[in-house]
Write a protein that holds these residues in place. Structure first.
Motif, PDB file in Angstrom:
ATOM      1  N   GLU A  31       0.807  -1.223   0.000  1.00  8.14           N
ATOM      2  CA  GLU A  31       0.000   0.000   0.000  1.00  8.14           C
ATOM      3  C   GLU A  31       0.839   1.272   0.000  1.00  8.14           C
ATOM      4  OE1 GLU A  31      -3.996   1.760   2.068  1.00  8.14           O
ATOM      5  OE2 GLU A  31      -3.260  -0.204   2.658  1.00  8.14           O
ATOM      6  N   ALA A  32       1.894   1.320   0.789  1.00  7.40           N
ATOM      7  CA  ALA A  32       2.712   2.533   0.888  1.00  7.40           C
ATOM      8  C   ALA A  32       3.305   2.935  -0.459  1.00  7.40           C
ATOM      9  CB  ALA A  32       3.821   2.333   1.915  1.00  7.40           C
ATOM     10  N   ASP A  33       3.655   1.945  -1.280  1.00  7.92           N
ATOM     11  CA  ASP A  33       4.244   2.216  -2.594  1.00  7.92           C
ATOM     12  C   ASP A  33       3.208   2.186  -3.710  1.00  7.92           C
ATOM     13  OD1 ASP A  33       6.798   2.423  -1.455  1.00  7.92           O
ATOM     14  OD2 ASP A  33       7.098   0.252  -1.614  1.00  7.92           O
ATOM     15  N   ARG A  34       1.964   1.852  -3.371  1.00  4.25           N
ATOM     16  CA  ARG A  34       0.872   1.720  -4.350  1.00  4.25           C
ATOM     17  C   ARG A  34       1.240   0.701  -5.435  1.00  4.25           C
ATOM     18  NH1 ARG A  34      -3.122   3.245  -1.525  1.00  4.25           N
ATOM     19  NH2 ARG A  34      -4.445   4.168  -3.083  1.00  4.25           N
ATOM     20  N   ILE A  35       1.754  -0.460  -4.985  1.00  2.27           N
ATOM     21  CA  ILE A  35       2.156  -1.532  -5.894  1.00  2.27           C
ATOM     22  C   ILE A  35       1.300  -2.770  -5.628  1.00  2.27           C
ATOM     23  CG2 ILE A  35       4.012  -3.120  -6.596  1.00  2.27           C
ATOM     24  CD1 ILE A  35       4.602  -0.314  -7.485  1.00  2.27           C
ATOM     25  N   LEU A  36       0.686  -3.259  -6.669  1.00  4.41           N
ATOM     26  CA  LEU A  36      -0.043  -4.529  -6.665  1.00  4.41           C
ATOM     27  C   LEU A  36       0.866  -5.540  -7.335  1.00  4.41           C
ATOM     28  CD1 LEU A  36      -2.651  -6.352  -6.599  1.00  4.41           C
ATOM     29  CD2 LEU A  36      -3.195  -5.333  -8.835  1.00  4.41           C
ATOM     30  N   THR A  37       1.137  -6.655  -6.665  1.00  6.05           N
ATOM     31  CA  THR A  37       1.943  -7.719  -7.265  1.00  6.05           C
ATOM     32  C   THR A  37       1.043  -8.909  -7.540  1.00  6.05           C
ATOM     33  OG1 THR A  37       3.906  -6.992  -6.072  1.00  6.05           O
ATOM     34  CG2 THR A  37       3.963  -9.205  -7.021  1.00  6.05           C
ATOM     35  N   LEU A  38       0.973  -9.291  -8.801  1.00  4.04           N
ATOM     36  CA  LEU A  38       0.210 -10.465  -9.219  1.00  4.04           C
ATOM     37  C   LEU A  38       1.172 -11.645  -9.316  1.00  4.04           C
ATOM     38  CD1 LEU A  38      -1.920  -8.820 -12.057  1.00  4.04           C
ATOM     39  CD2 LEU A  38      -2.533  -9.143  -9.649  1.00  4.04           C
ATOM     40  N   HIS A  39       0.910 -12.686  -8.553  1.00  5.05           N
ATOM     41  CA  HIS A  39       1.717 -13.905  -8.572  1.00  5.05           C
ATOM     42  C   HIS A  39       0.968 -14.881  -9.485  1.00  5.05           C
ATOM     43  CE1 HIS A  39       3.609 -12.042  -5.069  1.00  5.05           C
ATOM     44  NE2 HIS A  39       2.411 -11.948  -4.527  1.00  5.05           N
ATOM     45  N   ILE A  40       1.374 -14.936 -10.737  1.00  3.26           N
ATOM     46  CA  ILE A  40       0.604 -15.644 -11.763  1.00  3.26           C
ATOM     47  C   ILE A  40       0.893 -17.143 -11.716  1.00  3.26           C
ATOM     48  CG2 ILE A  40       0.155 -15.849 -14.232  1.00  3.26           C
ATOM     49  CD1 ILE A  40       0.805 -12.829 -14.406  1.00  3.26           C
ATOM     50  N   GLU A  41      -0.174 -17.912 -11.548  1.00  2.71           N
ATOM     51  CA  GLU A  41      -0.077 -19.374 -11.533  1.00  2.71           C
ATOM     52  C   GLU A  41      -0.285 -19.950 -12.934  1.00  2.71           C
ATOM     53  OE1 GLU A  41      -2.818 -20.861  -8.591  1.00  2.71           O
ATOM     54  OE2 GLU A  41      -1.986 -19.535  -7.053  1.00  2.71           O
ATOM     55  N   ARG A  42      -1.352 -19.555 -13.595  1.00  2.00           N
ATOM     56  CA  ARG A  42      -1.664 -20.060 -14.945  1.00  2.00           C
ATOM     57  C   ARG A  42      -2.122 -18.890 -15.806  1.00  2.00           C
ATOM     58  NH1 ARG A  42       0.042 -24.812 -16.503  1.00  2.00           N
ATOM     59  NH2 ARG A  42      -1.766 -25.128 -17.810  1.00  2.00           N
ATOM     60  N   SER A  43      -1.836 -18.986 -17.113  1.00  3.29           N
ATOM     61  CA  SER A  43      -2.183 -17.910 -18.034  1.00  3.29           C
ATOM     62  C   SER A  43      -2.417 -18.461 -19.434  1.00  3.29           C
ATOM     63  CB  SER A  43      -1.049 -16.879 -18.081  1.00  3.29           C
ATOM     64  OG  SER A  43      -1.307 -15.888 -19.054  1.00  3.29           O
ATOM     65  N   SER A  44      -3.297 -17.799 -20.180  1.00  2.98           N
ATOM     66  CA  SER A  44      -3.474 -18.143 -21.593  1.00  2.98           C
ATOM     67  C   SER A  44      -2.223 -17.765 -22.390  1.00  2.98           C
ATOM     68  CB  SER A  44      -4.701 -17.438 -22.169  1.00  2.98           C
ATOM     69  OG  SER A  44      -4.536 -16.029 -22.109  1.00  2.98           O
ATOM     70  N   PHE A  45      -1.367 -16.938 -21.813  1.00  4.82           N
ATOM     71  CA  PHE A  45      -0.047 -16.622 -22.360  1.00  4.82           C
ATOM     72  C   PHE A  45       0.960 -17.326 -21.442  1.00  4.82           C
ATOM     73  CE2 PHE A  45       3.606 -13.551 -22.831  1.00  4.82           C
ATOM     74  CZ  PHE A  45       3.891 -13.878 -24.145  1.00  4.82           C
ATOM     75  N   PRO A  46       1.350 -18.569 -21.771  1.00  6.09           N
ATOM     76  CA  PRO A  46       2.145 -19.403 -20.855  1.00  6.09           C
ATOM     77  C   PRO A  46       3.453 -18.780 -20.373  1.00  6.09           C
ATOM     78  CG  PRO A  46       1.338 -20.705 -22.691  1.00  6.09           C
ATOM     79  CD  PRO A  46       1.027 -19.272 -23.011  1.00  6.09           C
TER      80      PRO A  46
END
Length: 155
Positions: free
Chosen positions: A98-113
């Protein structure tokens, strides 16, 4: 990563503000010289869901072609190319700094492997009923940033 606009701070923690189902308003890929494109065309459709620990997102071009065969396993090269260019979907877990306004997405599966098993950072802000975030790279060109705007539906 440029912020799209600066928003007023709210009393609600950002981690709580993320929760819910968001509808795509816009997605743009922006080049270093400032030009931008809508990679999924005008009126792209999308949904982004956060439940507190997990997320899922899908973005699709509004004009995806129907398969002539009416069977997703039997398409033409042109039909498959249109789907590959016009759809991206992925899911996993997420964390908010929150302090840095950063969202980190830890991607498990994707249509773009190529995204599977990696973390992606998004600079975010909440403006009104919108979630706006910027990813440093687009899937099409690492030199482009991706700017997305999502709107939380009214209950």
């Amino acid at each position: 990563w440029p912020l799209l606009h600066s928003g007023a701070a709210t009393a609600q923690p950002a981690t709580d503000q993320f929760k819910g189902t968001w509808t795509l308003i816009s997605i743009r890929y922006v080049s270093p010289n400032g030009t931008s494109i809508e990679p999924f065309g005008p009126n792209a459709k999308g949904m982004l869901v956060f439940d507190g620990t997990r997320f899922a997102t899908q973005v699709m071009a509004a004009n995806l072609p129907k398969f002539a065969s009416n069977n997703r396993m039997i398409g033409t090269l042109k039909e498959y190319e249109a789907i590959s260019h016009g759809v991206v979907a992925y899911f996993g877990t997420y964390t908010v700094k929150e302090a840095d306004r950063i969202l980190t997405l830890h991607i498990e599966r994707s249509s773009f492997p190529n995204w599977e098993g990696i973390d992606q950072l998004r600079k975010f802000e909440f403006v009104g009923g919108e979630l706006r975030y910027t990813a440093a790279n687009s899937t099409a060109n690492p030199a482009e940033s991706a700017q997305l705007v999502w709107k939380e539906p009214v209950d």
